[in-house]
Design a protein around this motif. Structure first.
Motif, PDB file in Angstrom:
ATOM      1  N   GLY A 151       0.878  -1.173   0.000  1.00  0.00           N
ATOM      2  CA  GLY A 151       0.000   0.000   0.000  1.00  0.00           C
ATOM      3  C   GLY A 151       0.918   1.227   0.000  1.00  0.00           C
ATOM      4  O   GLY A 151       1.544   1.517   1.016  1.00  0.00           O
TER       5      GLY A 151
ATOM      6  N   ASN B 150       4.450   0.651   1.364  1.00  0.00           N
ATOM      7  CA  ASN B 150       4.494  -0.046   2.671  1.00  0.00           C
ATOM      8  C   ASN B 150       4.181  -1.487   2.328  1.00  0.00           C
ATOM      9  O   ASN B 150       3.075  -1.775   1.838  1.00  0.00           O
ATOM     10  CB  ASN B 150       3.449   0.568   3.594  1.00  0.00           C
TER      11      ASN B 150
ATOM     12  N   ASN C   9      -2.473   0.503   5.927  1.00  0.00           N
ATOM     13  CA  ASN C   9      -2.132   0.102   4.551  1.00  0.00           C
ATOM     14  C   ASN C   9      -2.370  -1.398   4.372  1.00  0.00           C
ATOM     15  O   ASN C   9      -2.820  -1.859   3.324  1.00  0.00           O
ATOM     16  CB  ASN C   9      -0.667   0.431   4.250  1.00  0.00           C
TER      17      ASN C   9
ATOM     18  N   GLY D   5      -0.508   3.894   7.044  1.00  0.00           N
ATOM     19  CA  GLY D   5      -1.922   4.263   6.968  1.00  0.00           C
ATOM     20  C   GLY D   5      -2.451   4.758   8.301  1.00  0.00           C
ATOM     21  O   GLY D   5      -3.094   5.810   8.390  1.00  0.00           O
TER      22      GLY D   5
ATOM     23  N   LEU E  95      -2.798   9.502   0.550  1.00  0.00           N
ATOM     24  CA  LEU E  95      -4.016   8.908   1.101  1.00  0.00           C
ATOM     25  C   LEU E  95      -5.026  10.017   1.360  1.00  0.00           C
ATOM     26  O   LEU E  95      -4.636  11.144   1.689  1.00  0.00           O
ATOM     27  CB  LEU E  95      -3.705   8.190   2.426  1.00  0.00           C
TER      28      LEU E  95
ATOM     29  N   ALA F 188      -4.237  -0.511  -3.170  1.00  0.00           N
ATOM     30  CA  ALA F 188      -3.665  -1.757  -2.632  1.00  0.00           C
ATOM     31  C   ALA F 188      -3.228  -2.592  -3.821  1.00  0.00           C
ATOM     32  O   ALA F 188      -4.026  -2.816  -4.742  1.00  0.00           O
ATOM     33  CB  ALA F 188      -4.695  -2.517  -1.815  1.00  0.00           C
TER      34      ALA F 188
END
Ligand SMILES: N[C@H](CCC[C@H](N)C(=O)O)C(=O)O
Length: 275
Positions: free
Chosen positions: A9, A12, A76, A219, A248, A265
């Protein structure tokens, strides 16, 4: 032999394992070996897909940092979890409810391939983060490397401290991140965010993660930074968070409301490993 999917993500990165159809018994040493980017597979976190604990949930979501520590939140990773169970046809639902050690998350895959995660309601009380502080405050400060450092702190199901910096590019992420991650003020260690305010709807963020060092994106760290920025009256309720690996979208309506996080993702490759 363990079959896994390598995913990320915003950079990450994760190893994701279906622990429903496979019998998995991983020790912290196994996890540290697999996370090694030279001798193992390499990842920031390992995610296990398990049978749900609650009657209303579809799956249990477990998270292990590269250092082998099990934790209760990974934003994430939650988006990758949704893509994984969808791609592996483990569910046909659009809204997926998962149990975690910190409560439930709801994951929604949209037509554009993005995933929105209801990350739950932030926890502000020192005992819930946890912090070694008696009073809740919008700013805490500790002495580290002979300097006083002020920061906001919140739990997204995992502990986060967020410092404001003038420029993320020159922030002392490695040195100060490592010192604060392990500071006695955080009984369970902490993820350390370095936030640069661009305007009330945009921030730049770098995160030195507990148990993984600096990652390309975090995240729960993005959610924590927006919550703390709103609490400090620096941000509005919808914020774009620009991390080294990408952006994000975060929404928080305020105390008592959940944080919503939207982002991509990606599955990179399938693999198998003999432990
Ligand atoms: N290092 C975190 C877990 C992973 C969080 C991060 N990868 C995210 O996307 O939220 C912790 O120890 O709480």
């Amino acid at each position: 032999m363990i079959h896994f999917t390598k995913m990320h993500g915003l950079g990450n990165d994760f190893v994701v394992i279906d622990a429903i159809s496979q019998q998995i018994a991983l020790t912290p040493d196994h996890i540290r070996f697999m996370s090694d980017r030279h001798f193992g597979i390499g990842f920031d976190q390992l995610l296990l897909v398990e049978k749900p604990v609650s009657a209303n949930a579809d799956f249990k979501y477990r998270i292990f940092n590269a250092d082998g520590s099990e934790v209760a939140q990974c934003g994430n990773g939650a988006r990758c979890f949704a893509r994984f169970v969808h791609d592996k046809k483990l569910t046909a639902k659009q809204d997926i409810t998962v149990d975690t050690d910190a409560g439930q998350l709801v994951l929604r895959l949209d037509e554009q391939g993005l995933v929105t995660v209801n990350m739950g309601i932030p926890r502000h009380a020192p005992a819930q983060i946890p912090l070694r502080a008696t009073e809740e405050s919008r700013f805490y400060s500790v002495e580290v490397n002979d300097n006083e450092k002020a920061f906001g702190a919140v739990s997204m199901g995992n502990p986060h401290a967020v410092l404001q910096v003038n420029d993320v590019r020159t922030a002392p992420v490695a040195e100060l991140g490592a010192a604060l991650e392990n500071h006695a003020f955080f009984p369970e260690r902490a993820n350390i965010g370095f936030m640069q305010i661009i305007d009330r709807q945009h921030i730049k963020l770098r995160v030195y993660e507990r148990g993984a060092a600096e990652t390309m994106a975090c995240g729960s760290g993005a959610c924590a930074a927006v919550v703390i920025g709103i609490e400090q009256n620096l941000l509005d309720h919808d914020v774009s968070v620009e991390l080294p690996g990408g952006a994000l979208k975060i929404h928080w309506s305020g105390r008592g409301h959940p944080v919503l996080m939207t982002g991509p993702a990606v599955s990179v490759f399938e693999g198998k490993i003999e432990l």
